[in-house]
Design an enzyme around this catalytic site. Structure first.
Site, PDB file in Angstrom:
ATOM      1  NE  ARG A 206     107.906 -21.748  25.714  1.00 32.22           N
ATOM      2  CZ  ARG A 206     107.368 -22.413  24.699  1.00 32.22           C
ATOM      3  NH1 ARG A 206     107.400 -23.746  24.694  1.00 32.22           N
ATOM      4  NH2 ARG A 206     106.800 -21.772  23.693  1.00 32.22           N
ATOM      5  CE  LYS A 239     103.915 -18.727  26.504  1.00 35.21           C
ATOM      6  NZ  LYS A 239     104.760 -17.545  26.242  1.00 35.21           N
ATOM      7  CG  HIS A 308     113.174 -17.573  27.194  1.00 37.31           C
ATOM      8  ND1 HIS A 308     112.432 -18.724  27.354  1.00 37.31           N
ATOM      9  CD2 HIS A 308     112.598 -16.920  26.158  1.00 37.31           C
ATOM     10  CE1 HIS A 308     111.460 -18.750  26.471  1.00 37.31           C
ATOM     11  NE2 HIS A 308     111.538 -17.670  25.727  1.00 37.31           N
ATOM     12  NE  ARG A 311     111.095 -20.812  23.260  1.00 36.90           N
ATOM     13  CZ  ARG A 311     110.521 -21.880  22.738  1.00 36.90           C
ATOM     14  NH1 ARG A 311     111.122 -23.057  22.813  1.00 36.90           N
ATOM     15  NH2 ARG A 311     109.356 -21.816  22.126  1.00 36.90           N
ATOM     16  CG  HIS A 334     106.454 -20.377  18.484  1.00 39.83           C
ATOM     17  ND1 HIS A 334     107.392 -19.598  17.830  1.00 39.83           N
ATOM     18  CD2 HIS A 334     106.756 -20.278  19.811  1.00 39.83           C
ATOM     19  CE1 HIS A 334     108.210 -19.061  18.720  1.00 39.83           C
ATOM     20  NE2 HIS A 334     107.843 -19.447  19.913  1.00 39.83           N
ATOM     21  CE1 TYR A 344     113.841 -15.899  18.986  1.00 38.75           C
ATOM     22  CE2 TYR A 344     111.779 -17.048  18.540  1.00 38.75           C
ATOM     23  CZ  TYR A 344     112.836 -16.755  19.385  1.00 38.75           C
ATOM     24  OH  TYR A 344     112.861 -17.304  20.640  1.00 38.75           O
TER      25      TYR A 344
END
Length: 369
Positions: A206, A239, A308, A311, A334, A344
């Protein structure tokens, strides 16, 4: 009403609040947003929630409704109100049926999610609204083949769900083509800027994770980049709260070395990306500076990209190359592979064509059309 940025003296922690018509913080909103900041929620998340609550309290104020005495139909009216263009929300402008809705279903769902969390916070402090926004339903099972840990226990327990949720189309992540990535890189006139976009593309991090990189996070010999959660002077954040190491390419490390030799020089800073030509020389690059850079590159290339998207491109390309979903989730940081699947787990029309051609369906039809 308006959203106001808040920063304590001698602190890099940023928060947000909502000011009422009297220019004072709206107390119930301030309590919740202050709590989110204290538990280290992302400032961007706090800011988004502040805007969502500003809309809600403006709606209630215009109708003289107490926030503690709302009914279910008030939320329905709020949804209809959000659909209207701002000039029409006062009732002074007539909206034609052909006018597109101002807020999409996904945006409204995000606002309803914020309201659910806001009221749940106050419910824990004695406010009783029953199951106005939260309901408990029998476990419906997973829509994918993947089953969560201890699913055999969870399936017998009721699941927490929002009572109000609109049907919204699932967005497909926007990915960049090879030509677009190359155009962005070639449009950079400085090695620092080229390195920033190269890191986004090569590691799938990110923008906040890239801006928070320190020199110790790049292992040149091992060709690895480590994302480390920490407090940064420029407000950059990760994040995920977990540290992760990402293998990167040799060309990326050569670009990093060239950047240090030709532009970074003898400057004493822990940060990889710093101000070199303007502002406070040696200070870490900020989100605003990165945004300005993106705007300049967009004008030069004509590629209307967002940081983004690099990514999304990274993750999509890994999945196209049959990388196990567990590995992709780990590389992206994640917390669960369900997040990776939800974002995705899609096929573009080009992906579908390749699959059909590989299966022999398109080239070798047995029926004459």
């Amino acid at each position: 009403m308006r959203v106001q940025r808040v920063r304590m003296p001698e602190s890099v922690v940023e928060s947000w609040t909502v000011l009422g018509p009297d220019h004072l913080p709206v107390e119930p909103v301030e309590r919740w947003l202050a709590y989110l900041t204290s538990v280290e929620r992302s400032p961007n998340t706090v800011r988004a929630y502040a805007h969502d609550l500003k809309d809600w309290f403006r709606f209630l104020t215009d109708r003289a409704i107490d926030w503690r005495e709302v009914r279910l139909e008030d939320f329905g009216s709020f949804i209809a109100w959000l659909r209207l263009p701002p000039p029409a929300r006062t009732g002074e402008v007539v909206v034609l049926p052909s006018i597109a809705a101002h807020c999409s279903s996904s945006s409204i769902n995000r606002k309803l999610s914020a309201l659910s969390a806001f009221y749940e916070f106050h419910a824990r402090h004695g406010l009783d609204l029953g199951e106005l926004l939260i309901t408990w339903r029998p476990y419906a099972g997973s829509r994918t083949a993947w089953k969560p840990f201890l699913q055999h226990i969870a399936k017998d327990q009721p699941q927490r769900q929002r009572a109000i949720k609109l049907n919204a189309p699932k967005p497909i992540p926007r990915v960049l083509t090879v030509a677009e990535v190359q155009a962005v890189l070639d449009a950079c006139t400085r090695l620092r800027d080229r390195l920033l976009f190269a890191v986004l593309h090569d590691a799938g991090v990110r923008i906040g994770e890239a801006l928070g990189l320190r020199h110790e996070d790049l292992a040149v010999a091992d060709r690895e980049l480590t994302v480390v959660p920490r407090i940064n002077d420029n407000g950059a954040r990760t994040k995920s709260g977990k540290q992760r190491t990402i293998p990167v390419s040799a060309p990326l490390m050569r670009l990093y070395a060239s950047y240090l030799e030709n532009e970074y020089g003898d400057l004493d800073s822990d940060y990889v990306f710093i101000n070199l030509w303007g502002g406070s020389i040696g200070r870490p690059l900020t989100y605003d500076a990165a945004h300005d850079l993106v705007e300049r590159i967009r004008r030069r290339t004509g590629v209307a990209f967002d940081p983004h998207w690099f990514r999304h491109t990274y993750a999509t390309e890994l999945l196209r190359r049959k990388t196990p979903i567990e590995s992709v989730a780990a590389l992206l940081g994640h917390a669960s592979i369900t997040t990776t699947i939800e974002i995705y787990g899609h096929l573009t029309s080009q992906d579908a064509r390749r699959e059909l051609e590989a299966a022999g369906w398109l080239p070798q039809r047995q029926v004459n059309l």
